[in-house]
Design a protein around this motif. Structure first.
Motif, PDB file in Angstrom:
ATOM      1  N   ARG A  87      71.167  -2.516 -46.906  1.00 55.75           N
ATOM      2  CA  ARG A  87      69.738  -2.289 -46.679  1.00 55.75           C
ATOM      3  C   ARG A  87      69.439  -2.527 -45.208  1.00 55.75           C
ATOM      4  NH1 ARG A  87      65.087  -4.615 -45.630  1.00 55.75           N
ATOM      5  NH2 ARG A  87      63.171  -3.806 -46.582  1.00 55.75           N
ATOM      6  N   CYS A 136      66.117  -1.406 -43.713  1.00 57.46           N
ATOM      7  CA  CYS A 136      64.694  -1.619 -43.489  1.00 57.46           C
ATOM      8  C   CYS A 136      63.904  -1.032 -44.648  1.00 57.46           C
ATOM      9  CB  CYS A 136      64.251  -0.970 -42.179  1.00 57.46           C
ATOM     10  SG  CYS A 136      64.390   0.834 -42.165  1.00 57.46           S
ATOM     11  N   ASP A 144      58.746   0.788 -42.259  1.00 53.54           N
ATOM     12  CA  ASP A 144      59.058   0.081 -41.009  1.00 53.54           C
ATOM     13  C   ASP A 144      59.230   1.031 -39.831  1.00 53.54           C
ATOM     14  OD1 ASP A 144      58.995  -2.402 -42.237  1.00 53.54           O
ATOM     15  OD2 ASP A 144      61.176  -2.561 -42.421  1.00 53.54           O
ATOM     16  N   ILE A 159      64.095   2.565 -35.039  1.00 50.20           N
ATOM     17  CA  ILE A 159      64.224   1.117 -34.898  1.00 50.20           C
ATOM     18  C   ILE A 159      65.695   0.770 -34.742  1.00 50.20           C
ATOM     19  CG2 ILE A 159      62.138   0.547 -36.219  1.00 50.20           C
ATOM     20  CD1 ILE A 159      64.026  -0.283 -38.538  1.00 50.20           C
ATOM     21  N   PHE A 172      68.902  -1.605 -35.740  1.00 56.14           N
ATOM     22  CA  PHE A 172      69.425  -2.378 -36.860  1.00 56.14           C
ATOM     23  C   PHE A 172      70.800  -2.888 -36.461  1.00 56.14           C
ATOM     24  CE2 PHE A 172      72.071  -2.297 -40.801  1.00 56.14           C
ATOM     25  CZ  PHE A 172      71.498  -3.391 -41.419  1.00 56.14           C
ATOM     26  N   ASP A 194      63.151   1.286 -49.775  1.00 59.09           N
ATOM     27  CA  ASP A 194      64.161   0.748 -48.872  1.00 59.09           C
ATOM     28  C   ASP A 194      65.090   1.841 -48.343  1.00 59.09           C
ATOM     29  OD1 ASP A 194      63.411  -1.993 -49.162  1.00 59.09           O
ATOM     30  OD2 ASP A 194      64.405  -2.016 -51.105  1.00 59.09           O
TER      31      ASP A 194
END
Length: 104
Positions: free
Chosen positions: A6, A8, A12, A19, A21, A98
């Motif tokens: 997972r 985000c 998000d 983004i 990660f 998710d």
């Protein structure tokens, strides 16, 4: 063996944004396309190892914040100099709210 992790929640990442990660000592960039799909690439530019999360997303392109090289984040293809080495891409899937990435 690859595993699903997972990364985000779907909300998000705004559409046409990304983004960062980090997982297992590696950095990834996760993108939310204008069509609502999610994509993942290596998080560092192949030209000078700059984090792409500080770059600009335009449609399906990510522009590196350092020298303005561009990649198509769907395929990893280098699209504008000075980048000439493609980005590695990773499979993604959405389960509920998710976003998961398949990591090595």
């Amino acid at each position: 063996m690859p595993q699903w992790v997972r990364a985000c929640a779907t909300d998000d990442i705004d559409e046409e944004d990304l983004i960062r990660f980090d997982h297992g000592g590696a950095s990834y960039a996760l993108y939310h396309s204008p069509e609502g799909k999610f994509y993942a690439t290596a998080g560092l530019c192949t030209h000078e190892n700059v984090h792409l999360c500080d770059g600009l997303v335009m449609g399906h392109l990510i522009e590196c914040p350092k020298h303005n090289g561009q990649f198509d984040y769907r395929t990893g293809e280098a699209k504008r100099a000075p980048v000439c080495v493609n980005l590695k891409t990773f499979a993604t899937k959405v389960e509920g709210d998710d976003v998961f990435i398949e990591v090595p």
